[in-house]
Scaffold this active site. Structure first.
Site, PDB file in Angstrom:
ATOM      1  N   ASP A 135       0.882  -1.160   0.000  1.00 45.72           N
ATOM      2  CA  ASP A 135       0.000   0.000   0.000  1.00 45.72           C
ATOM      3  C   ASP A 135       0.917   1.207   0.000  1.00 45.72           C
ATOM      4  O   ASP A 135       1.609   1.482   0.994  1.00 45.72           O
ATOM      5  CB  ASP A 135      -0.882  -0.021   1.248  1.00 45.72           C
ATOM      6  CG  ASP A 135      -1.805   1.186   1.358  1.00 45.72           C
ATOM      7  OD1 ASP A 135      -1.545   2.220   0.690  1.00 45.72           O
ATOM      8  OD2 ASP A 135      -2.775   1.129   2.133  1.00 45.72           O
ATOM      9  N   TYR A 152      -7.564  14.187  -9.280  1.00 42.60           N
ATOM     10  CA  TYR A 152      -6.567  13.408 -10.022  1.00 42.60           C
ATOM     11  C   TYR A 152      -5.575  14.340 -10.719  1.00 42.60           C
ATOM     12  O   TYR A 152      -4.358  14.148 -10.641  1.00 42.60           O
ATOM     13  CB  TYR A 152      -7.298  12.541 -11.049  1.00 42.60           C
ATOM     14  CG  TYR A 152      -6.405  11.689 -11.930  1.00 42.60           C
ATOM     15  CD1 TYR A 152      -5.914  10.470 -11.468  1.00 42.60           C
ATOM     16  CD2 TYR A 152      -6.067  12.107 -13.215  1.00 42.60           C
ATOM     17  CE1 TYR A 152      -5.109   9.685 -12.274  1.00 42.60           C
ATOM     18  CE2 TYR A 152      -5.257  11.331 -14.028  1.00 42.60           C
ATOM     19  CZ  TYR A 152      -4.780  10.114 -13.549  1.00 42.60           C
ATOM     20  OH  TYR A 152      -3.973   9.345 -14.362  1.00 42.60           O
TER      21      TYR A 152
END
Length: 268
Positions: free
Chosen positions: A68, A160
């Site tokens: 992660d 984003y």
């Protein structure tokens, strides 16, 4: 076990850690790098898929680690696994990322923060964790995955786009700071690429899959001069170029691979 690779290829003897390597661009990069002689550490949170890719590449060429990218402890474990299996790390591809569509003023703060954590903080943590190992190995390369949307604005992907602009900034700073340590740092900026992250059917689960993909194809034909979305393998070849000696005098650069999308618009 020290990096032996296949003994041939543009990355022979190199050990490279790739994030988001279970599918899409990361998987294509892992497969190409292994074919070019590298020993590859595949990091992802999609354990079953990532482990399957590593198993297919073979234990002499690849190992999968759960990574992660927002967790420093996961980065430390990935570095430890790479060094234990292959002896060192001399390349990093920060590929992991997430994409969400939302009007900026309707984007929940939690969503904005999640995208920032994966796309931006994940790249920072990767550089922080791996750059000292690359320097200790005598130098190497870091390639960060930014985006077409990191070079210009794009409506409805504000979080984003902001994160990918930040990746380009991080790339430039890292290139300046790490050059003296023999580390080149560049960014790839893909446009539309046919991966699971951008699958129209996945982005809109309520849509008919075939119709969604047909609509997306028509949109790319209109917006992209080359008339289509890119393929993961095409991006992987650019990442390979930036990770091998073919690009030995290139650092600090965002390299666009978008079928001409950023070149402009046509009036007819």
């Amino acid at each position: 076990m020290s990096g032996s690779g296949s003994g041939t290829g543009k990355l022979a003897g190199r050990v490279v850690l790739i994030t988001g390597a279970a599918r899409g661009q990361g998987e294509a990069e892992a497969r190409l790098f292994a074919a070019e002689g590298a020993e590859v550490v595949l990091g992802d949170v999609l354990d079953e898929q990532g482990a399957a890719v590593a198993a297919e590449l073979g234990p002499e060429a690849a190992v999968y680690v759960r990574l992660d990218v927002t967790r420093e402890e996961d980065w430390a474990a990935a570095v430890a696994t790479a060094k234990d299996r292959f002896g060192r790390i001399d390349g990093l591809v920060n590929n992991a990322g997430v994409l969400r569509f939302n009007e900026l003023v309707r984007t929940p703060a939690a969503e904005f923060q999640q995208i920032t954590q994966v796309n931006q903080v994940g790249v920072f943590l990767g550089i922080k964790a791996v750059a000292p190992e690359i320097a200790a190995a005598g130098g190497g390369t870091i390639v960060n995955t930014a985006s077409y949307a990191g070079m210009t604005g794009m409506a409805y992907v504000g979080a984003y786009s902001a994160s990918k602009h930040a990746v380009i900034g991080l790339t430039r700073v890292a290139a300046l700071e790490l050059a003296a340590k023999g580390i080149r740092v560049n960014a790839v900026c893909p446009g539309a690429v046919d991966t699971p992250m951008t699958d129209p059917a996945a982005l809109d689960p309520g849509a008919d899959p075939a119709a969604a993909r047909e609509s997306a194809a028509a949109l790319y034909k209109k917006l992209v001069p080359l008339g289509r979305a890119g393929r993961p393998e095409e991006v992987a070849r650019l990442v390979l170029f930036l990770s091998c000696e073919d690009s030995s005098y290139i650092t600090g650069q965002p390299i666009v691979i978008d079928g001409g999308w950023l070149a402009g618009v046509t009036a007819v």
